[in-house]
Scaffold this motif. Structure first.
Motif, PDB file in Angstrom:
ATOM      1  N   LYS A  25      40.836  33.852  36.445  1.00  0.00           N
ATOM      2  CA  LYS A  25      40.088  34.368  37.385  1.00  0.00           C
ATOM      3  C   LYS A  25      39.458  36.505  36.870  1.00  0.00           C
ATOM      4  O   LYS A  25      38.601  36.379  36.571  1.00  0.00           O
ATOM      5  N   SER A  29      36.508  37.264  34.756  1.00  0.00           N
ATOM      6  CA  SER A  29      35.293  38.301  35.577  1.00  0.00           C
ATOM      7  C   SER A  29      34.846  39.595  35.379  1.00  0.00           C
ATOM      8  O   SER A  29      34.516  39.868  35.785  1.00  0.00           O
ATOM      9  N   GLY A  34      29.823  40.436  31.564  1.00  0.00           N
ATOM     10  CA  GLY A  34      28.064  40.527  32.221  1.00  0.00           C
ATOM     11  C   GLY A  34      27.144  39.708  31.985  1.00  0.00           C
ATOM     12  O   GLY A  34      26.827  39.095  32.145  1.00  0.00           O
ATOM     13  N   PRO A  39      27.808  29.132  29.681  1.00  0.00           N
ATOM     14  CA  PRO A  39      28.157  28.784  30.990  1.00  0.00           C
ATOM     15  C   PRO A  39      29.563  28.726  31.262  1.00  0.00           C
ATOM     16  O   PRO A  39      30.712  28.893  32.406  1.00  0.00           O
ATOM     17  N   ARG A  42      31.432  31.735  33.471  1.00  0.00           N
ATOM     18  CA  ARG A  42      31.364  31.578  35.126  1.00  0.00           C
ATOM     19  C   ARG A  42      32.278  30.525  35.504  1.00  0.00           C
ATOM     20  O   ARG A  42      32.580  30.313  36.337  1.00  0.00           O
ATOM     21  N   ALA A  45      36.340  31.607  34.799  1.00  0.00           N
ATOM     22  CA  ALA A  45      36.782  32.096  35.994  1.00  0.00           C
ATOM     23  C   ALA A  45      36.721  31.606  37.889  1.00  0.00           C
ATOM     24  O   ALA A  45      37.007  31.657  37.871  1.00  0.00           O
ATOM     25  N   ALA A  46      35.094  30.834  38.111  1.00  0.00           N
ATOM     26  CA  ALA A  46      35.297  29.643  38.769  1.00  0.00           C
ATOM     27  C   ALA A  46      36.340  29.044  39.063  1.00  0.00           C
ATOM     28  O   ALA A  46      36.893  28.787  40.626  1.00  0.00           O
ATOM     29  N   ALA A 280      31.130  28.495  40.994  1.00  0.00           N
ATOM     30  CA  ALA A 280      30.114  28.809  39.464  1.00  0.00           C
ATOM     31  C   ALA A 280      28.665  29.411  39.866  1.00  0.00           C
ATOM     32  O   ALA A 280      28.036  30.488  39.124  1.00  0.00           O
ATOM     33  N   ARG A 281      28.115  28.496  40.422  1.00  0.00           N
ATOM     34  CA  ARG A 281      26.327  29.268  40.649  1.00  0.00           C
ATOM     35  C   ARG A 281      26.352  30.119  41.829  1.00  0.00           C
ATOM     36  O   ARG A 281      24.991  30.464  42.375  1.00  0.00           O
ATOM     37  N   GLY A 282      26.993  30.336  42.439  1.00  0.00           N
ATOM     38  CA  GLY A 282      27.117  31.157  43.710  1.00  0.00           C
ATOM     39  C   GLY A 282      27.145  31.056  44.918  1.00  0.00           C
ATOM     40  O   GLY A 282      26.633  31.694  45.497  1.00  0.00           O
TER      41      GLY A 282
END
Length: 418
Positions: A25, A29, A34, A39, A42, A45-46, A280-282
């Motif tokens: 993470k 992250s 950034g 993909p 992300r 990190a998720a 990951a998608r928020g």
């Protein structure tokens, strides 16, 4: 002689996985990634976030998170938890609602001690609080109890329930969920023989293995297929040096959790994968449905070895409750002695842990209880969790339980008799 190293190894594996998650993470992250369009950055990190949260929850006792309850006056009333009886292996908690008028219905909710904390019944507690003066058994994690406090087996558990019921008085309504159902029945029988004036008004048994042989499940098949020696050899561990109960023999919560997850491995794997994608998608949140469930489900506690082994041997293998031969300190807990306690059983039609037939068997055993003081309910389409905490509980079972306790309150029975 079981070494402590094996228990410490399990805890080391948990901590290592938590560290892997937190590291992934933190690394993926980092602001340096950034602007990355890959993909996998992300997603990794998720994955780290979900993994860290999952393994950290395994070492935490969840909070009740019940701060207020709405009274009949429409106002929010503060809820305070008071420890009424403090004992080495479990406390009697009282959920005191501040500023509302006294509620006549006094309920003892007996939480299971089967690997999870009593907070597993949080939604059950929240749903009963508006209508009940509520008490809950809060069992302790065996790894935190020093060896000097002695043993704790099914007989000690039963005597704890006897003490709690005795303290609360004869107008108590006992609601036992899952594992404690047979021992709550035994505790009531013990009081019926020794202190009949201390018996509760009603006893509601929800999804409990009163007679495990009445309807086989994976749980009963496992209990029948292994010997006590195999269980003691392969699943009992000695608490490691990190905890206050160092040296105590326990059935570890992490081992129990592994068994729970293995029973529905595909479902849990899919839930974990979907949560990684949502993070990951928020679209995930700190208190979304996944986190609310798994924060509780993954929080596990150890049971004393003697409690786990005596439960398997005496409740499941020998079926002492079902055969009405269960004893406490050499005293027979004669179920036939129960004459003045209304009893209700609740089962889920799709329950794969305590299958339909196991709990309702209690009513056939209560030969001294009039038929008009017995009740049963089979909830269509409900699994094990749903009959005490899901939609089935909220919409159908809870109203039935409240009506049953109101109808069979000892004070009401006396007024009708007069």
């Amino acid at each position: 002689m079981k070494p402590m190293a094996t228990y410490d190894l399990m805890e080391s594996a948990r901590i290592t996985n938590e560290w892997f998650g937190s590291t992934a993470k933190a690394m993926f992250s980092h602001p340096a990634f950034g602007l990355s369009l890959n993909p996998m950055v992300r997603l990794t990190a998720a994955w780290g976030e979900v993994t860290e949260r999952s393994f950290s929850r395994m070492a935490m006792k969840p909070d009740w998170q019940i701060d207020t309850v709405v009274g009949e006056d429409g106002r929010d009333h503060l809820v305070e938890m008071e420890t009424v009886i403090a004992a080495p292996f479990g406390d009697l908690l009282h959920f005191s609602v501040q500023g509302r008028e006294d509620v006549e219905r006094k309920v003892l909710l007996v939480a299971p001690m089967s690997g999870h904390y009593a907070t597993l019944l949080r939604s059950t507690v929240a749903s009963l609080l508006p209508d009940c003066d509520l008490y809950v058994t809060d069992w302790h994690n065996a790894r935190d109890i020093p060896v000097s406090k002695g043993k704790f087996d099914v007989e000690d558990y039963t005597l704890y329930l006897v003490d709690f019921i005795r303290h609360m008085g004869p107008d108590t309504h006992v609601v036992a969920v899952c594992q404690p159902a047979p021992l709550a029945l035994a505790a009531t029988a013990y009081l019926a023989k020794h202190e009949p004036e201390a018996q509760p008004s009603t006893l509601t048994l929800i999804g409990g293995p009163i007679d495990p042989g009445a309807a086989p499940t994976e749980v009963t098949d496992f209990g029948a297929s292994v010997t006590m020696g195999q269980l003691e050899q392969h699943v009992i561990q000695r608490v490691g040096y990190k905890f206050a109960g160092a040296g105590r023999l326990v059935y570890p919560g992490l081992q129990q959790l592994t068994s729970f997850i293995a029973m529905n491995a595909d479902t849990h794997a899919k839930a974990f994968f979907n949560q990684v994608v949502n993070v990951a998608r928020g679209t995930a949140s700190d208190h979304d449905r996944h986190n609310k469930f798994y924060d509780e489900y993954l929080a596990v506690m150890d049971m004393t070895a003697e409690f786990y082994l005596s439960t398997v041997e005496r409740v499941f293998k020998e079926r002492e409750i079902a055969k009405n031969v269960f004893t406490v300190n050499g005293e027979h807990c004669d179920i036939d002695a129960i004459h003045d306690v209304a009893v209700m059983t609740v089962e889920g039609a799709n329950d794969d842990i305590s299958a339909p037939g196991q709990c309702v068997a209690a009513l056939e055993m209560l030969k001294g209880l009039p038929d008009d003081m017995k009740a049963e309910h089979l909830e269509p389409g409900a699994g094990h969790y749903g009959i005490f905490a899901g939609r089935s509980w909220r919409n159908n079972i809870r109203p039935l339980v409240l009506d049953f306790t109101k109808k069979n309150a000892r004070s009401n029975r006396r007024s009708k008799a007069a």
